[in-house]
Design a protein around this motif. Sequence first.
Motif, mmCIF file in Angstrom:
data_model
loop_
_atom_site.group_PDB
_atom_site.id
_atom_site.type_symbol
_atom_site.label_atom_id
_atom_site.label_comp_id
_atom_site.label_asym_id
_atom_site.label_seq_id
_atom_site.Cartn_x
_atom_site.Cartn_y
_atom_site.Cartn_z
ATOM 1 N N LEU A 173 -3.133 3.135 -0.562
ATOM 2 C CA LEU A 173 -3.836 3.322 -1.293
ATOM 3 C C LEU A 173 -4.058 1.893 -2.661
ATOM 4 N N VAL A 174 -5.426 1.625 -3.005
ATOM 5 C CA VAL A 174 -5.045 0.522 -3.761
ATOM 6 C C VAL A 174 -5.161 1.131 -4.857
ATOM 7 N N LYS A 175 -4.743 0.386 -5.718
ATOM 8 C CA LYS A 175 -4.571 1.227 -7.126
ATOM 9 C C LYS A 175 -4.736 0.152 -8.555
ATOM 10 N N LEU A 176 -4.755 0.568 -9.485
ATOM 11 C CA LEU A 176 -4.631 -0.635 -10.811
ATOM 12 C C LEU A 176 -4.337 -1.238 -11.308
ATOM 13 N N GLY A 177 -3.097 -0.531 -10.900
ATOM 14 C CA GLY A 177 -1.817 -1.736 -10.883
ATOM 15 C C GLY A 177 -0.250 -1.610 -9.665
ATOM 16 N N HIS A 178 0.430 -2.316 -9.947
ATOM 17 C CA HIS A 178 1.654 -2.602 -9.139
ATOM 18 C C HIS A 178 1.044 -1.988 -8.053
ATOM 19 N N HIS A 179 0.787 -3.411 -7.825
ATOM 20 C CA HIS A 179 0.030 -3.500 -6.365
ATOM 21 C C HIS A 179 0.861 -3.799 -5.952
ATOM 22 N N SER A 180 1.635 -4.550 -5.162
ATOM 23 C CA SER A 180 2.947 -4.624 -4.873
ATOM 24 C C SER A 180 3.620 -3.354 -4.361
ATOM 25 N N ALA A 181 3.288 -2.471 -4.500
ATOM 26 C CA ALA A 181 4.517 -0.537 -4.560
ATOM 27 C C ALA A 181 3.193 0.432 -3.237
ATOM 28 N N ASP A 182 3.520 0.366 -1.927
ATOM 29 C CA ASP A 182 3.224 0.631 -1.098
ATOM 30 C C ASP A 182 3.064 2.553 -1.372
ATOM 31 N N THR A 183 1.692 2.899 -1.825
ATOM 32 C CA THR A 183 1.745 4.291 -2.161
ATOM 33 C C THR A 183 0.731 4.889 -0.830
#
Length: 380
Positions: free
Chosen positions: A202-212
């Motif tokens: 998922l593409v997020k506002l922040g925490h870009h390098s944390a795969d979610t």
Amino acid sequence: MLNDRAVYDDDQRIFRQSVRRFVANEIAPNFERWEAEGIVDRELWHRAGQSGILCAQAPEEYGGTGDFRYNAVVIEECSYAGFAGPTGNFTAHSDVSCGYLIDYGSEEIRKTWLPRMVSGEAVCSIAMSEPAAGSDLRGLRTRAVRDGDDYLVSGQKTFISNGQHCDIAVVVARTGPDAGSRGMSLLLVETDRPGFSRGRNLVKLGHHSADTSEMFFDNVRVPATNLLGEEGGAMAAMMSELPQERLIIAVASIAAAQKAFDITVDYVRQRRAFGTAIGDMQNTRFALADLKADLCVGWAFVDQCLAELVRGTLATDRASMAKLWVTEMQGRVVDRCVQFFGGYGFMREYEICRLYADARVQRIYGGTNEIMREIISRSL
């Protein structure tokens, strides 16, 4: 504020220097690439395991120290360095998932998986949230139906940290469809089992390098021996483990807020406007004084709660207070700090911009701050 606090002893202070070197040598050189790719390298987990920074609270017989303060040191150092993505990766694995295996796993589960989690050979996630069930798990739809010596797990999870890398997942599933909160159970699901699949990262506002990620379970056959605790005991287990999760969110938030404050103090001393450094203007000095006071109060309460957690006396409402107050304070701090950077604060190339974006989720996960207020209000 990260050093020389009474909650830590000399062993943790020495460990802090080791973690700081790891962050500088293993995370910092790769961080921008990971942010762009939306995921860390799998090798990071092996490196972290070799450095002894994963699942430090695991008992010594499984490779840990048995002391959660080492976990807190890891999160403080990663957060203060400004690396929210890897911080989130480590938290989901070490600070959240690991506790369920320690406290509710059979001896066979602990012997099989805890040493591999400590070494970084195996990555763990916790799969609670669903499209229709976030802070309120009463909407949970994932089901585990008993079939002989196994459970058949079917359903969907979303917003799962480490969803792309994980080898095992602590899955909350409904085993008693008509039993309400007592009808939910915890199962350890190996992700190589037939019927398990990962959705998109998922593409997020922040925490870009944390795969979610999203996760899908299509009649995944899981042995009943993978049950964590008792059938129907998920809610009680989560109520026992969530204070630790919420405290570690507060730990991450206050370290990141301190970083935002520190780089802002440096910036205003150098930035000039109307012939003077903006740090010398009364408005700047008074605003920063307020932020410093907030940070000092926050550190004191976080350390109190951490000491209580280590003693086994941390109450649910106090953990909720720490999560609520510190994450709200972090939001205030980073917002005010962005303002001092002016237009540069809105540029992603400036660290304060990333700190601002990364801060927003702290008020959401681990139970939204509205839920924290509900929990605290019950203790009035």
